[in-house]
Structures are given as C-alpha cells and as structure tokens.
Design a protein around this motif. Structure first.
Motif, PDB file in Angstrom:
ATOM      1  N   ILE A 271       0.836  -1.205   0.000  1.00 22.52           N
ATOM      2  CA  ILE A 271       0.000   0.000   0.000  1.00 22.52           C
ATOM      3  C   ILE A 271       0.870   1.254   0.000  1.00 22.52           C
ATOM      4  CG2 ILE A 271      -1.677   1.332   1.338  1.00 22.52           C
ATOM      5  CD1 ILE A 271      -2.872  -1.290   2.294  1.00 22.52           C
ATOM      6  N   LEU A 272       1.941   1.242   0.784  1.00 21.13           N
ATOM      7  CA  LEU A 272       2.840   2.396   0.840  1.00 21.13           C
ATOM      8  C   LEU A 272       3.477   2.664  -0.522  1.00 21.13           C
ATOM      9  CD1 LEU A 272       4.306   4.572   2.463  1.00 21.13           C
ATOM     10  CD2 LEU A 272       5.991   2.844   3.124  1.00 21.13           C
ATOM     11  N   LEU A 273       3.880   1.589  -1.203  1.00 24.25           N
ATOM     12  CA  LEU A 273       4.467   1.744  -2.529  1.00 24.25           C
ATOM     13  C   LEU A 273       3.457   2.336  -3.507  1.00 24.25           C
ATOM     14  CD1 LEU A 273       6.884   1.238  -4.424  1.00 24.25           C
ATOM     15  CD2 LEU A 273       5.952  -1.041  -4.849  1.00 24.25           C
ATOM     16  N   LEU A 274       2.216   1.867  -3.438  1.00 21.91           N
ATOM     17  CA  LEU A 274       1.175   2.385  -4.331  1.00 21.91           C
ATOM     18  C   LEU A 274       0.852   3.847  -4.020  1.00 21.91           C
ATOM     19  CD1 LEU A 274      -1.286  -0.670  -4.416  1.00 21.91           C
ATOM     20  CD2 LEU A 274       0.321   0.049  -6.191  1.00 21.91           C
ATOM     21  N   VAL A 275       0.818   4.192  -2.742  1.00 20.11           N
ATOM     22  CA  VAL A 275       0.510   5.570  -2.356  1.00 20.11           C
ATOM     23  C   VAL A 275       1.572   6.533  -2.854  1.00 20.11           C
ATOM     24  CG1 VAL A 275       0.334   7.137  -0.373  1.00 20.11           C
ATOM     25  CG2 VAL A 275      -0.899   4.965  -0.363  1.00 20.11           C
ATOM     26  N   VAL A 276       2.844   6.177  -2.664  1.00 17.20           N
ATOM     27  CA  VAL A 276       3.928   7.048  -3.107  1.00 17.20           C
ATOM     28  C   VAL A 276       3.954   7.146  -4.624  1.00 17.20           C
ATOM     29  CG1 VAL A 276       6.428   7.350  -3.152  1.00 17.20           C
ATOM     30  CG2 VAL A 276       5.311   6.600  -1.060  1.00 17.20           C
ATOM     31  N   GLY A 277       3.727   6.018  -5.310  1.00 19.52           N
ATOM     32  CA  GLY A 277       3.672   6.053  -6.771  1.00 19.52           C
ATOM     33  C   GLY A 277       2.534   6.919  -7.276  1.00 19.52           C
ATOM     34  N   LEU A 278       1.345   6.781  -6.657  1.00 19.95           N
ATOM     35  CA  LEU A 278       0.198   7.592  -7.054  1.00 19.95           C
ATOM     36  C   LEU A 278       0.438   9.068  -6.761  1.00 19.95           C
ATOM     37  CD1 LEU A 278      -2.731   7.751  -8.077  1.00 19.95           C
ATOM     38  CD2 LEU A 278      -3.489   7.334  -5.722  1.00 19.95           C
ATOM     39  N   LEU A 279       1.051   9.355  -5.629  1.00 15.69           N
ATOM     40  CA  LEU A 279       1.344  10.740  -5.273  1.00 15.69           C
ATOM     41  C   LEU A 279       2.308  11.369  -6.266  1.00 15.69           C
ATOM     42  CD1 LEU A 279       0.930  12.983  -3.152  1.00 15.69           C
ATOM     43  CD2 LEU A 279       2.881  12.035  -1.906  1.00 15.69           C
ATOM     44  N   THR A 280       3.296  10.609  -6.700  1.00 19.86           N
ATOM     45  CA  THR A 280       4.256  11.120  -7.681  1.00 19.86           C
ATOM     46  C   THR A 280       3.585  11.379  -9.023  1.00 19.86           C
ATOM     47  OG1 THR A 280       6.014   9.861  -6.581  1.00 19.86           O
ATOM     48  CG2 THR A 280       6.454  10.664  -8.807  1.00 19.86           C
ATOM     49  N   VAL A 281       2.693  10.471  -9.444  1.00 19.34           N
ATOM     50  CA  VAL A 281       1.971  10.652 -10.711  1.00 19.34           C
ATOM     51  C   VAL A 281       1.094  11.901 -10.645  1.00 19.34           C
ATOM     52  CG1 VAL A 281       0.188   9.670 -12.195  1.00 19.34           C
ATOM     53  CG2 VAL A 281       2.024   8.216 -11.334  1.00 19.34           C
ATOM     54  N   VAL A 282       0.405  12.097  -9.519  1.00 22.74           N
ATOM     55  CA  VAL A 282      -0.462  13.274  -9.360  1.00 22.74           C
ATOM     56  C   VAL A 282       0.368  14.551  -9.443  1.00 22.74           C
ATOM     57  CG1 VAL A 282      -1.913  14.524  -7.720  1.00 22.74           C
ATOM     58  CG2 VAL A 282      -2.246  12.073  -8.068  1.00 22.74           C
ATOM     59  N   GLN A 283       1.535  14.560  -8.823  1.00 27.36           N
ATOM     60  CA  GLN A 283       2.381  15.748  -8.872  1.00 27.36           C
ATOM     61  C   GLN A 283       2.820  16.055 -10.302  1.00 27.36           C
ATOM     62  OE1 GLN A 283       5.225  16.233  -5.327  1.00 27.36           O
ATOM     63  NE2 GLN A 283       4.805  14.056  -5.316  1.00 27.36           N
ATOM     64  N   PHE A 284       3.231  15.029 -11.042  1.00 26.20           N
ATOM     65  CA  PHE A 284       3.659  15.255 -12.415  1.00 26.20           C
ATOM     66  C   PHE A 284       2.472  15.610 -13.312  1.00 26.20           C
ATOM     67  CE2 PHE A 284       7.588  13.228 -11.162  1.00 26.20           C
ATOM     68  CZ  PHE A 284       8.522  13.833 -11.988  1.00 26.20           C
ATOM     69  N   ARG A 285       1.290  15.108 -12.969  1.00 29.01           N
ATOM     70  CA  ARG A 285       0.114  15.333 -13.830  1.00 29.01           C
ATOM     71  C   ARG A 285      -0.474  16.719 -13.645  1.00 29.01           C
ATOM     72  NH1 ARG A 285      -3.135  16.331 -16.906  1.00 29.01           N
ATOM     73  NH2 ARG A 285      -4.828  15.088 -17.803  1.00 29.01           N
ATOM     74  N   PHE A 286      -0.484  17.237 -12.416  1.00 22.25           N
ATOM     75  CA  PHE A 286      -1.179  18.490 -12.144  1.00 22.25           C
ATOM     76  C   PHE A 286      -0.234  19.634 -11.753  1.00 22.25           C
ATOM     77  CE2 PHE A 286      -4.270  15.105 -11.278  1.00 22.25           C
ATOM     78  CZ  PHE A 286      -5.306  15.501 -12.111  1.00 22.25           C
ATOM     79  N   ILE A 287       0.722  19.358 -10.872  1.00 27.02           N
ATOM     80  CA  ILE A 287       1.581  20.444 -10.402  1.00 27.02           C
ATOM     81  C   ILE A 287       2.568  20.876 -11.472  1.00 27.02           C
ATOM     82  CG2 ILE A 287       3.245  21.125  -8.628  1.00 27.02           C
ATOM     83  CD1 ILE A 287       1.929  19.209  -6.736  1.00 27.02           C
ATOM     84  N   GLU A 288       3.032  19.932 -12.306  1.00 27.04           N
ATOM     85  CA  GLU A 288       4.030  20.275 -13.311  1.00 27.04           C
ATOM     86  C   GLU A 288       3.500  21.266 -14.345  1.00 27.04           C
ATOM     87  OE1 GLU A 288       7.413  17.918 -15.952  1.00 27.04           O
ATOM     88  OE2 GLU A 288       5.412  17.070 -15.749  1.00 27.04           O
ATOM     89  N   ARG A 289       2.169  21.379 -14.461  1.00 30.65           N
ATOM     90  CA  ARG A 289       1.603  22.341 -15.408  1.00 30.65           C
ATOM     91  C   ARG A 289       1.999  23.780 -15.080  1.00 30.65           C
ATOM     92  NH1 ARG A 289      -4.708  20.297 -16.058  1.00 30.65           N
ATOM     93  NH2 ARG A 289      -4.264  18.283 -17.057  1.00 30.65           N
ATOM     94  N   ARG A 290       2.276  24.022 -13.784  1.00 30.87           N
ATOM     95  CA  ARG A 290       2.628  25.377 -13.371  1.00 30.87           C
ATOM     96  C   ARG A 290       4.128  25.646 -13.424  1.00 30.87           C
ATOM     97  NH1 ARG A 290      -1.704  27.767 -10.819  1.00 30.87           N
ATOM     98  NH2 ARG A 290      -3.446  26.387 -10.346  1.00 30.87           N
ATOM     99  N   VAL A 291       4.867  24.643 -13.897  1.00 30.43           N
ATOM    100  CA  VAL A 291       6.319  24.786 -13.971  1.00 30.43           C
ATOM    101  C   VAL A 291       6.702  25.459 -15.278  1.00 30.43           C
ATOM    102  CG1 VAL A 291       8.513  23.559 -14.033  1.00 30.43           C
ATOM    103  CG2 VAL A 291       6.689  22.792 -12.497  1.00 30.43           C
ATOM    104  N   HIS A 292       7.569  26.470 -15.207  1.00 24.50           N
ATOM    105  CA  HIS A 292       8.039  27.184 -16.386  1.00 24.50           C
ATOM    106  C   HIS A 292       9.469  26.732 -16.712  1.00 24.50           C
ATOM    107  CE1 HIS A 292       4.602  29.926 -16.105  1.00 24.50           C
ATOM    108  NE2 HIS A 292       4.844  29.943 -14.802  1.00 24.50           N
TER     109      HIS A 292
END
Length: 293
Positions: A271-292
C-alpha cells in the motif's frame, strides 16, 4: 547529415545495461514481488507454515483505525517536513547567493548537515530536547514552558519534523543555490532599473525561474519524508507517544519486526508503494503544469 552509430556487436548494449538491470532486479523487483506474494498470506511467527487469505490482510488494514490514523500522521509529517526544509533552504540559498566575501565558507557550512546519517541526526536533536539533560529543554523550562516530547504527542511531532527538516535542508540548499546562480543577472538588473524592489523581483522573476527546481525538490522531499525518515523516527520517538508519530514506513517495521505480523507488514509495504507512486503521478500530472521551463 548526421551519421548513424551502429554497434558491430549487437549484444554490447545489453551487456552495458546488465549491471543496472541486475541491481534493479535484486534490490527492487525481487523484494517488491516478495512483498506482494507475502501480503496474501498470514505466516506464523516462526515461519513454519502460512495460511492463504487472499486480500484479507488488505481488508483488515482498511478497517483498522490505527492504520488509518497513520495515514493522517504521515500526511501531516510529510507536508511539514517538505514545507519547512524547502522554505528554509530557499531562504538560506538567497542569502548565500548575495554573499561576496567568504562565500565558499558559508556554503560549505550549510552543506555539512547532509553528510549526517538520519539516525545520528535524530540522536543529536534528541539530546538537545531531552526533558532531563537537554539544554534546549532546560532553557524552555526557564522561560516557563515545560517541554516533554515523551508525553506530549504534538511536541514529539514537532521534534521529528525539526530533525527531519534539518537533515534535508542541505540537500535542498544545493539545488536552490545552483538554480539561483543559473538565473541571468541581466534580468534582475533590468527589473531593478525599472523600479522593481527586491521582494517584487523575487516573486516575479526569481521564483518562477526556480519552478523546475522547486518541483523536483517537492517530489524528492515527499519521497524522503515517506521513506528516509525511518531512522529519525526510530531514534527519537519510536512512533510514540500514543502513536502520534507512527508514520506508514515505521508502522511497517513495528508490525512486521516487532509484532511479527509479517502478512500485515507486507500488505502495508504494498500500500505504501502504491501511495507514493500515485502521489508522484499526481504531482507530475497536475503540479508540473505550473512549472516554467
């Protein structure tokens, strides 16, 4: 025209990749596969026999109040560590970037804490805030505040956050300082000529240009808080008091090695591995949009 490189020996690329593939298989794929396999069983503490339960371990965890509380504890701990360590590192990097005389001395001193092992960092801060012999706890008591992280859960959380953040500040400082030095000085000089103050130059020019570095460090710091802070938790609080600092990675250890509930521990690691993997995907999917870039 660009010349195309052709390997005469077709097996050479695979031979060059073989060491990395072997290391990945031995230290990641094999343990991950074993964890997934063991999560479907309930072995006895002596390892003589195992009972197949399928998804029973996962069903038990999702209904366990203590395990669900560890999710909240991990979320609070991770966000605080990332915010404190990145915020202070950025502040120190900005100050160090402005220093002209003895700049290398300041930078070297700020980098040193990164060489300290997590367990040593935990012991260091434990001695500083020890209710009986710690001089920080002593001065807090002189000012009227009775510090005791052994009994107070909020103080225990604050102590492990401080220790974990202090350990990670140097790493963040290196990247922020490199990012600041890569910003063209002509942009800042032009903004200063136009009348922009230091604060406005930072938020309109410096910080946006640091967004790739900030995004990278955000991902790294969250992963660090999830996994690499085990030594700090173990040496400072051991998950207490009353599970107030029982983060997910430490609960895997406590249930598996202390409680000898190996099936539940394996399920928690999955579960911990899945949570960290999902969290990383979410960061790259949504937060990276604001990166210049």
């Amino acid at each position: 025209m660009q010349k195309r490189v052709i390997f005469q020996n077709k097996g050479l690329p695979y031979l060059l990749l073989l060491p990395q593939l072997v290391i990945t298989a031995l230290f990641f794929l094999w343990p991950a596969g074993q964890a997934i396999y063991q999560s479907a069983f309930i072995p006895d503490p002596f390892g003589l026999k195992s009972q197949f339960v399928g998804l029973g371990n996962f069903e038990f965890l999702l209904g366990d109040r203590y395990y669900l509380e560890s999710f909240r504890t991990t979320a609070v701990f991770s966000l605080l560590v990332a915010a404190v360590s990145m915020g202070l590192a950025l502040l120190m990097a900005v100050l160090a970037d402005r220093v002209i005389k003895a700049a290398m001395v300041y930078r070297t001193l700020l980098i040193w804490p990164y060489a300290v092992a997590p367990a040593i960092a935990g012991v260091l801060w434990l001695f500083l805030f020890n209710p009986s012999i710690g001089f920080v706890a002593y001065y807090l008591k002189q000012m009227g505040y009775d510090w005791n992280h052994v009994l107070n859960g909020d103080e225990a959380m604050a102590l492990v956050v401080v220790a974990a953040s202090w350990k990670q500040i140097s790493y963040n400082f290196l990247f922020f300082l490199a990012g600041l030095q890569a910003i063209p000085r002509s942009l800042l000089e032009a903004a200063a000529i136009d009348g922009a103050g230091a604060w406005r130059r930072f938020w309109t020019i410096v910080f946006p240009l640091l967004s790739p570095t900030t995004f990278f460090l955000l991902v790294v710091n969250l992963v660090y808080a999830f996994f690499d802070t085990f030594g700090i938790i173990h040496t400072v609080t051991a998950g207490g008091p009353e599970r107030s600092t029982m983060i997910l990675v430490y609960k895997v250890f406590a249930d598996g090695f202390v409680g000898q509930d190996l099936g539940s521990s394996a399920a928690q690691s999955v579960i911990l591995l899945l949570v960290v993997g999902l969290l990383t995907v979410v960061q790259f999917r949504f937060i990276e949009r604001r990166v210049h870039y």
